[in-house]
Each structure stands twice: as structure tokens, then as C-alpha cells.
Design an enzyme around this catalytic site. Structure first.
Site, mmCIF file in Angstrom:
data_model
loop_
_atom_site.group_PDB
_atom_site.id
_atom_site.type_symbol
_atom_site.label_atom_id
_atom_site.label_comp_id
_atom_site.label_asym_id
_atom_site.label_seq_id
_atom_site.Cartn_x
_atom_site.Cartn_y
_atom_site.Cartn_z
ATOM 1 N N GLY A 275 0.835 -1.184 0.000
ATOM 2 C CA GLY A 275 0.000 0.000 0.000
ATOM 3 C C GLY A 275 0.870 1.233 0.000
ATOM 4 O O GLY A 275 2.096 1.143 -0.126
ATOM 5 N N VAL B 67 4.706 -2.129 3.093
ATOM 6 C CA VAL B 67 4.635 -3.390 2.355
ATOM 7 C C VAL B 67 4.903 -4.532 3.327
ATOM 8 O O VAL B 67 5.678 -4.377 4.279
ATOM 9 C CB VAL B 67 5.646 -3.395 1.191
ATOM 10 C CG1 VAL B 67 7.063 -3.219 1.707
ATOM 11 C CG2 VAL B 67 5.541 -4.660 0.363
ATOM 12 N N LYS C 236 6.197 -6.648 8.324
ATOM 13 C CA LYS C 236 5.551 -5.425 7.855
ATOM 14 C C LYS C 236 6.566 -4.293 7.901
ATOM 15 O O LYS C 236 7.126 -4.000 8.958
ATOM 16 C CB LYS C 236 4.333 -5.088 8.720
ATOM 17 C CG LYS C 236 3.610 -3.820 8.274
ATOM 18 C CD LYS C 236 2.330 -3.590 9.063
ATOM 19 C CE LYS C 236 2.573 -3.088 10.460
ATOM 20 N NZ LYS C 236 1.325 -2.730 11.162
ATOM 21 N N ASP D 11 -10.880 -0.925 16.415
ATOM 22 C CA ASP D 11 -11.161 -1.247 15.012
ATOM 23 C C ASP D 11 -11.525 -2.723 14.866
ATOM 24 O O ASP D 11 -10.986 -3.426 14.013
ATOM 25 C CB ASP D 11 -9.969 -0.895 14.124
ATOM 26 C CG ASP D 11 -10.322 -0.944 12.639
ATOM 27 O OD1 ASP D 11 -11.511 -0.722 12.303
ATOM 28 O OD2 ASP D 11 -9.429 -1.204 11.826
ATOM 29 N N THR E 129 -2.394 27.624 13.087
ATOM 30 C CA THR E 129 -3.809 27.251 12.999
ATOM 31 C C THR E 129 -4.491 28.104 11.939
ATOM 32 O O THR E 129 -4.042 29.210 11.624
ATOM 33 C CB THR E 129 -4.542 27.467 14.337
ATOM 34 O OG1 THR E 129 -4.429 28.847 14.720
ATOM 35 C CG2 THR E 129 -3.955 26.587 15.430
ATOM 36 N N ASP F 230 -11.434 19.513 18.865
ATOM 37 C CA ASP F 230 -11.796 20.140 20.140
ATOM 38 C C ASP F 230 -12.912 21.163 19.991
ATOM 39 O O ASP F 230 -13.286 21.818 20.958
ATOM 40 C CB ASP F 230 -10.573 20.785 20.800
ATOM 41 C CG ASP F 230 -9.902 21.824 19.906
ATOM 42 O OD1 ASP F 230 -10.456 22.139 18.825
ATOM 43 O OD2 ASP F 230 -8.829 22.324 20.282
ATOM 44 N N GLU G 294 -12.371 -10.127 -16.391
ATOM 45 C CA GLU G 294 -11.435 -9.077 -15.991
ATOM 46 C C GLU G 294 -11.340 -8.982 -14.476
ATOM 47 O O GLU G 294 -10.258 -8.763 -13.925
ATOM 48 C CB GLU G 294 -11.871 -7.736 -16.589
ATOM 49 C CG GLU G 294 -11.633 -7.646 -18.088
ATOM 50 C CD GLU G 294 -12.235 -6.399 -18.700
ATOM 51 O OE1 GLU G 294 -11.661 -5.883 -19.673
ATOM 52 O OE2 GLU G 294 -13.292 -5.931 -18.210
ATOM 53 N N ASN H 262 -27.910 -2.646 -13.365
ATOM 54 C CA ASN H 262 -28.788 -2.764 -14.541
ATOM 55 C C ASN H 262 -28.853 -4.187 -15.092
ATOM 56 O O ASN H 262 -29.424 -4.426 -16.161
ATOM 57 C CB ASN H 262 -28.368 -1.783 -15.639
ATOM 58 C CG ASN H 262 -26.971 -2.079 -16.176
ATOM 59 O OD1 ASN H 262 -26.348 -3.069 -15.789
ATOM 60 N ND2 ASN H 262 -26.478 -1.215 -17.053
ATOM 61 N N GLU I 134 -21.595 2.256 -12.025
ATOM 62 C CA GLU I 134 -21.869 1.192 -11.059
ATOM 63 C C GLU I 134 -20.667 0.966 -10.147
ATOM 64 O O GLU I 134 -20.823 0.701 -8.948
ATOM 65 C CB GLU I 134 -22.224 -0.103 -11.802
ATOM 66 C CG GLU I 134 -23.579 -0.049 -12.502
ATOM 67 C CD GLU I 134 -23.807 -1.211 -13.448
ATOM 68 O OE1 GLU I 134 -24.976 -1.557 -13.678
ATOM 69 O OE2 GLU I 134 -22.806 -1.764 -13.958
#
EC number: 2.7.11.1
Length: 541
Positions: free
Chosen positions: A92, A96, A112, A207, A403, A435, A480, A506, A515
Site C-alpha cells: 500500500g 509493504v 511489515k 477497530d 492554525t 476540540d 477481468e 442494470n 456502477e
């Protein structure tokens, strides 16, 4: 990627704790002796994890210590001294993962690698450091991925951990071909046991989802392993967190309200239980925002098929785990003592309706398609693009205050020629302003604009579509899709038909660009639309 006990790249989770609390200091649950003295001193999980790291570093090599690494804050060491690096398992934008082999023992593991140049700021570095600390802290727990070592060299950080060759949790369910409430209860019992361990050790996962539970091997009795602690944090009892992190279907309502604790993990497992029993998430909509609205309402459907055939005990547990009030929600310990989930409990050993298994197949298959598409999109984001956003912030921040306000953001982006709508800018400000003081700082701006300006932009979706559309016909065909998923290591012949059926609105047997876009934006797998500190390790699959 479903093949190693790792979620891939690094996740960002900053400024989580309520002001006045310690960001990474959990409750004092352990003790340690000083200089061999019998006198015991409090020792937090974070401190113990750091001590474990230091001990590992001290004993890992007899060579003179190298220079201190700026990420792990201990002597740098070459991972290839101990391990030989093999084939790539996943890739990614931020890292890797490779198969690796311990040179002395021949053990196969997963490595990793996180590129240090991708750690753009102190928060990024702190997040990697905390992930390593948490994994060391949880080391030795039988159902949690074991971190074997963390290495840092001049260019990278390497995390070596167990290789999970058995695939994802859904794989086990689907492969067996039949499914009962008792089987669902056994899976949930293992998952809740893992989370109970984490909570008792002062860690919130943040997560939890089926993809983050992998099987150690392909054997029928292979243990389940919790993985991907990139968003996890240490916590103290009563501590409040405010970052919106997690994956859309599984996010607790209090997380969306930016005021939560370990109870959010129980909600996520409750969503998983609903999926195990019904084959679809309890909060389902055409967009992330609509999913979040449904979550905040908290109305769960226990009347439609297949719920009339589900036992009352299962429905009771679902209700108690998906209680919208976190104070009234069951704890992990209470879930483990619910009559339905116990090993000799009330869960019937009767096959669930086939529609449940078919739904699970379709739900998992679409996740795999999206994973492949997100991987392509991740490759579109260059380091230069990220650097450009940093320069953009400097130009907007005229007074060098560090900021910027909403009006400054609007004016600055307009001068930069960046095409954000007012609605997008307002969403950006709302998401980044953790915040609620009406301004965003440099780090928040960079992480938020990387998502808003890059991840969901039309050109990147089109690039991903073109990857699948091998013959440039304007359509993705079954053949594909098969080829593309094989290239990404995500191919399953039994799932291709489900993918086409779900995305092909469809019914012409192929997927056109509109799609494809609708599929990518429908119930997206991560909370990026609301979370400026995007889940980077979702892009390393």
C-alpha cells in the site's frame, strides 16, 4: 490480505484523550521491583511494554549498539541480520508486507515494513511507537498476534509477527458450508474473550471487525488471532477519547459523538454478531453518512428474515450489545456470562437459513473487491502530493500561528485553485476540528486534506476502474475481475458471481463506471468521510 497477522500500514490516531488525561498511560495494573528490592512499584502497561522493547533490543544482538532510531528510540538494527525476506504478501501507500524466514530456526513469519519517509510528523511517529508498545504489552496472549520483533534502520521500521495462513474469519464460516447458532456463539465467545483480555490489560482495540480476526492455519481447529492494533490505545478507567476512528459499519454511536471508552469495542462485536446471524450489517445504507445516521438512531431490525427463526437468546444478546447507551451496554465479562454464548449454553445446534450463508459470502466478496480497488487508489497518492498539502497550509496560515479558521481555509483554498465545494470545506473543518474551537492545526489539515482531496476524487476512482477494465471497453467483465483479483491475491472463484450481482444494478452482467463508483461509495469500509486522521493501514491490505 488475509495471509499474515498484520493489518498492513500504519494508522493515525491523534489527540484521542480528554484534555487533562494521559494519552498513552493506562491504569497501573502491574508491579515491578527496583534493583532487586522486594518493594513493589506501580508499573503501567505502557511502561511495561517499553521495558519489554528495551529488553528485547538489549538481548537481540551481541554487536556494539548502533545509532538510536528516531521512531523506536533504541539502537537501530538491520532486520536482514536475523531474517531472510521473501515474497511480497501485500502493499500500500505507507508500507509493504513480506513473508520472512528466521535464519536460525527456519520459522515462517510476516514482516511489515513502514517507510520512515511516510511518517510526516511527530504524531505519525508516536502512533507507530504506540502500536509497537501495545503489541509488546499483549505479547504471549494465545489469541492475539504475537510480535516477534521490531527493527529500525536508516529508512524503515520493520515489525516481524506471526504468519496467519488460514485466512479471514469469514473464510472459516463459508468453507464449512453449513452454519448454526452454536457455531456463531463459539466464534463470538473467542472474539469476546480476546477483547476481555485487551480491556483487562488497559487496551482498547478501536477497530474490531471480522477482517481483523485471522486464522493461524487452515486446520479445522486453528486458533483465531486478533490483529491490526494500529488504532489501539492504552486507557485508564474513566478516560474519554474523541478521535473518530474505526470502520463504518462497526463504529459505535458514542464514537461518532466523540466521547467514548472501551464500551465502543463491545458495540463493534455486537455488529459482528448481527452479521454472523443475519449475513448483513444492522446499519446499512447507500453512503457512509447515511450509515452513521442509522447508527446514531440505534434502531435494529430483529423482525425481518431470518430473525423470526433466530432464538430469543441470540436476539437478547444482540440488543444488549447494541444498546445505544454505553453505560447500559454489557461489558466483555458480562457478554461471556450470557446464557446464549456459554460453551454449553442456549445457542441451538440447528443450521441457520441458507440465505444467511449466501449473504455472508456476498458481503465478504464485496469487501475483497473494494480492498483491491483501494489498493490501486493508494498507489495514486505520491509523496509529492502530500508535500504539496504541507506547502498549501503554510501559504494559508499567513500569520504563522499554526492554525487556520474556516474563513481562512475557504479563502486560502480558493487562492490555491483547489476545487473544494463549500460543503466539502465545512465537512473538512468539522471533521478535523476535534476540540470544537473553530480552528484546525497543521497536522489536522494535512491528514484531512489528504483524504478529501485525494482518496475519494474522481480521477483516482477512474484510475482504479481502469485497472480492472483490462481491455478499455468501459466495462468490468467477470473475466477481468477474476484476473485483477488474482493479481491482488484476493481471488476466490466462488465469490466472483456475487460481486458482479451486487454491483451490476442494470443486470447486464458487467460493471460500468457509474456502477463501480456507486459500489465504492456505498457503505465504504472505513470511516474516512468523517475521520480526517484516515486509517492508513486500510490501504496496505
Amino acid at each position: 490480505m488475509g495471509q499474515c497477522c498484520t493489518g498492513g500500514g500504519k494508522a493515525v490516531a491523534g489527540d484521542e484523550a480528554e484534555p487533562g488525561t494521559s494519552k498513552a498511560a493506562p491504569p497501573s495494573r502491574g508491579t515491578s521491583s527496583k534493583n532487586g528490592s522486594a518493594k513493589q512499584q506501580p508499573c503501567s502497561p505502557a511502561a511495561k511494554a517499553a521495558a519489554t522493547e528495551a529488553a528485547a533490543a538489549a538481548s537481540s544482538s551481541k554487536k556494539p549498539a548502533g545509532p538510536i532510531g528516531e521512531v523506536l528510540e533504541r539502537p537501530m538494527e538491520e532486520v536482514r541480520t536475523t531474517y531472510s525476506i521473501g515474497k511480497e504478501l501485500g502493499r500500500g501507500q505507507f508500507g509493504v508486507t513480506h513473508l520472512c524466514t528466521h535464519k536460525a530456526t527456519g520459522e515462517k513469519l510476516a514482516c511489515k515494513t513502514i517507510a520512515k519517509r511516510k511518517l510526516a510528523n511527530k504524531e505519525d511517529v508516536d502512533d507507530v511507537r504506540r502500536e509497537v508498545q501495545i503489541m509488546h504489552h499483549l505479547s504471549g496472549q494465545p489469541n492475539i498476534v504475537d510480535l516477534r520483533g521490531a527493527y529500525e534502520d536508516k529508512h524503515n521500521v520493520h515489525l516481524v509477527m506471526e504468519l496467519c495462513a488460514g485466512g479471514e474469519l469469514f473464510d472459516r464460516i463459508i468453507a464449512r458450508g453449513h452454519y448454526t447458532e452454536r457455531a456463531a456463539a463459539a466464534l463470538l465467545r473467542a472474539i469476546v474473550g480476546i477483547v476481555h483480555t485487551c480491556h483487562s490489560m488497559g487496551v482498547i482495540h478501536r477497530d474490531l471487525k471480522p477482517e481483523n480476526f485471522l486464522l493461524l492455519s487452515k486446520g479445522d481447529d486453528a486458533p483465531l488471532k486478533a490483529t491490526d492494533f494500529g488504532l489501539s490505545v492504552f486507557f485508564k478507567e474513566g478516560e474519554v477519547f474523541r478521535d473518530i476512528v474505526g470502520s463504518a459499519y462497526y463504529i459505535a454511536p458514542e464514537v461518532l459523538k466523540r466521547k467514548y471508552g472501551p464500551e465502543a469495542d463491545i458495540w463493534s462485536i455486537g455488529v459482528m454478531l448481527y452479521i454472523f446471524l443475519a449475513g448483513v450489517p444492522p446499519f446499512w445504507a447507500e453512503s457512509e453518512n447515511a450509515i452513521f445516521t442509522a447508527i446514531l438512531r440505534g434502531q435494529i431490525d430483529l423482525a425481518s428474515e431470518p430473525w423470526p427463526k433466530i432464538s430469543s437468546g441470540a436476539k437478547d444478546l444482540v440488543r444488549k450489545m447494541l444498546n445505544i447507551n454505553p453505560k447500559e451496554r454489557l461489558t466483555a465479562f458480562q457478554v461471556l456470562n450470557h446464557p446464549w454464548i456459554k460453551e454449553d449454553g442456549d445457542a441451538p445446534d440447528v443450521p441457520l437459513d441458507n440465505v444467511v450463508l449466501n449473504r455472508l459470502k456476498q458481503f465478504r466478496a464485496m469487501n475483497q473487491f473494494k480492498k483491491a480497488a483501494l489498493r490501486i487508489i493508494a498507489g495514486c497518492l505520491s509523496e509529492e502530493e502530500i508535500k504539496g498539502l504541507k506547502e498549501m497550509f503554510k501559504n494559508i496560515d499567513k500569520d504563522n500561528s499554526g492554525t487556520i479558521t474556516l474563513e481562512e481555509l475557504k479563502n486560502g483554498l480558493a487562492k490555491q485553485g483547489t476545487k473544494f465545494s463549500d460543503n466539502e470545506i465545512e465537512q473538512l473543518m468539522e471533521a478535523a476540528d476535534a476540540d470544537g474551537n473553530g480552528i484546525i492545526d497543521y497536522e489536522e489539515f494535512v491528514t484531512a486534506t489528504v483524504h478529501m482531496n485525494k482518496m475519494d476524487r474522481e480521477e483516482h476512482l477512474y484510475t482504479a476502474f481502469q485497472y480492472f477494465d483490462k481491455d478499455n471497453s468501459g466495462y468490468i467483465t467477470k473475466e477481468e475481475l477474476e484476473q485483477a483479483l488474482k493479481e491482488q491475491g484476493l481471488y476466490d472463484a466462488n465469490e466472483i458471481k456475487d460481486v458482479i450481482t451486487d454491483a451490476d444494478s442494470n443486470n447486464d452482467g458487467r460493471i460500468d463506471y457509474s456502477e463501480f463508483v456507486a459500489m465504492m461509495r456505498k457503505g465504504s469500509g472505513c470511516a474516512e468521510a468523517t475521520n480526517p486522521k484516515k486509517k492508513r493501514r486500510d490501504l496496505v491490505l
